[in-house]
Enzyme design. Structure first.
Site, PDB file in Angstrom:
ATOM      1  N   GLU A  66       6.181 -13.168   7.712  1.00 39.41           N
ATOM      2  CA  GLU A  66       7.365 -14.019   8.362  1.00 39.41           C
ATOM      3  C   GLU A  66       8.821 -13.616   8.253  1.00 39.41           C
ATOM      4  O   GLU A  66       9.681 -13.891   9.069  1.00 39.41           O
ATOM      5  CB  GLU A  66       7.323 -15.368   7.298  1.00 39.41           C
ATOM      6  N   TYR A  71      12.898 -22.325   6.945  1.00 39.98           N
ATOM      7  CA  TYR A  71      11.900 -22.098   7.591  1.00 39.98           C
ATOM      8  C   TYR A  71      10.739 -21.040   6.908  1.00 39.98           C
ATOM      9  O   TYR A  71       9.829 -21.536   6.973  1.00 39.98           O
ATOM     10  CB  TYR A  71      12.399 -21.002   9.109  1.00 39.98           C
ATOM     11  N   ASP A 125       9.777 -22.942  14.244  1.00 40.69           N
ATOM     12  CA  ASP A 125      10.378 -21.521  14.504  1.00 40.69           C
ATOM     13  C   ASP A 125      10.843 -21.695  16.099  1.00 40.69           C
ATOM     14  O   ASP A 125      10.647 -22.799  16.629  1.00 40.69           O
ATOM     15  CB  ASP A 125       9.623 -20.374  14.261  1.00 40.69           C
TER      16      ASP A 125
END
Ligand code: SF4
Length: 353
Positions: A57, A140, A158
């Site tokens: 990520e 996030y 996202d």
């Protein structure tokens, strides 16, 4: 098959129908990615390694899946666990990060590995709240790790998810102006069960079907609830923000090479662009046209042209000067492996080769 149970969320959409349709589609169409544990494996009780989820990520925030995939494998071979990464010298991590963008992220990556090792005994915490206390982990990433690694029903938004939500609800304002609204819709649609699969299904839908330029609505599992499709405006959304010109900065960059092809580099200041990385010596970068030359040390400098490079906040144009050199000036180092240099400096070495 989609459940017949229906819960109407605040959004007015058939929330359960939406997630069921999406998950059914994901079961058959999930992308195979090096960091992913697919839906069948998850159903069999296999959960992904939180370290891999987190690493992927962080890497994916700056660049594409195609670029990240091989780099991810290299990182993992070198540092198979979060404790291995925590124990690595920061310069090695920065070197491995070269070409992946924002070096501050690589610094945070290392700081986060150290924090997980020291504060959490090498185990990533499993809630958004605790994840948010770690360096470099924002809303996030905390949500993505909580959902994907631990199946927490966190709201993961996202760029792909932004687009799906904007189109599902036909939101006709630029994304950056309606972030809270997008988040609220996304939160409302997020199911409690299979939260990790759902988060990845939304990302996959945005990446492969609800694509930026040409959404494949006829292949879309959630077409039935899509307002933009119903109104025939899917390709027009999300609306583009008014363009802001990116300023240009100018400067000089110096590539001094020895007979073996090594180049003279210096360690850049820890703070600022390419912080802590090895870089070629440069002049200051000016907004007002090319500044005067500012040779870092005496040499027979020859002008070799210019390199251009676009960074997040400005466009950079550097005049490249080259010289042959046999003795290393004080305070500098030789760099042989150009792949460890930020892209703009690599370009400068290539142009002067
Ligand atoms: Fe995107 Fe089209 Fe699906 Fe709507 S129907 S979510 S616009 S692909």
């Amino acid at each position: 098959m989609a459940s017949t149970a229906t819960l109407r969320g605040q959004t007015g959409k058939d929330k359960t129908g939406f997630s069921d349709r999406l998950l059914d589609w994901y079961d058959d169409n999930a992308r195979t990615l090096p960091w992913r544990t697919g839906p069948a494996a998850r159903r069999g009780g296999q959960m992904p390694d939180p370290y891999r989820v987190w690493l992927s990520e962080v890497m994916l925030q700056q660049t594409t899946v195609a670029t990240v995939s091989p780099r991810f494998e290299t990182f993992l071979r070198r540092w198979p666990t979060v404790a291995d990464l925590a124990a690595a010298p920061i310069d090695d991590v920065l070197g491995e990060w070269a070409g992946l963008g924002y070096y501050a992220r690589a610094r945070n990556l290392h700081a986060c590995a150290v924090a997980v090792t020291e504060r959490f005994g090498g185990q990533f915490p499993d809630t958004e709240e605790e994840l948010l206390t770690l360096p470099g982990i924002g809303q996030y990433t905390a949500a993505a790790v909580a959902a994907i690694a631990f199946d927490r029903p966190a709201t993961v938004v996202d760029g792909n998810v932004d687009r799906v939500i904007v189109r599902q609800f036909a939101l006709d304002r630029p994304v950056r102006e309606i972030k809270p609204e997008i988040y609220a819709h996304a939160a409302d649609l997020t199911p409690v069960a299979r939260a990790g699969d759902y988060a990845q299904a939304m990302m996959d839908l945005g990446a492969t079907v609800c694509r930026p330029k040409s959404p494949q609505c006829l292949l879309c599992p959630v077409r039935i609830s899509c307002d933009a499709h119903a109104e025939g405006i899917a390709s027009d959304l999300p609306m583009k923000p008014a363009k802001k010109a990116r300023p240009t900065r100018y400067g000089h960059v110096y590539a001094a090479v020895n007979r073996a092809g090594a180049v003279v580099t210096e360690k850049r200041a820890d703070k600022g662009l390419f912080g802590g990385m090895a870089g070629l010596p440069t002049s200051d970068w000016s907004k007002d046209g090319l500044p005067d030359r500012d040779d870092p040390f005496p040499a027979d400098w020859v002008e070799e042209g210019a390199v251009e490079h676009t960074l997040t906040h400005f466009h950079l144009v550097l005049t490249v000067w080259r010289a042959g050199l046999s003795r290393l000036p004080k305070g500098y180092q030789w760099t042989e492996d150009m792949s460890t240099l930020p892209t703009v400096f690599r370009k400068a070495v290539e142009i002067s080769a």
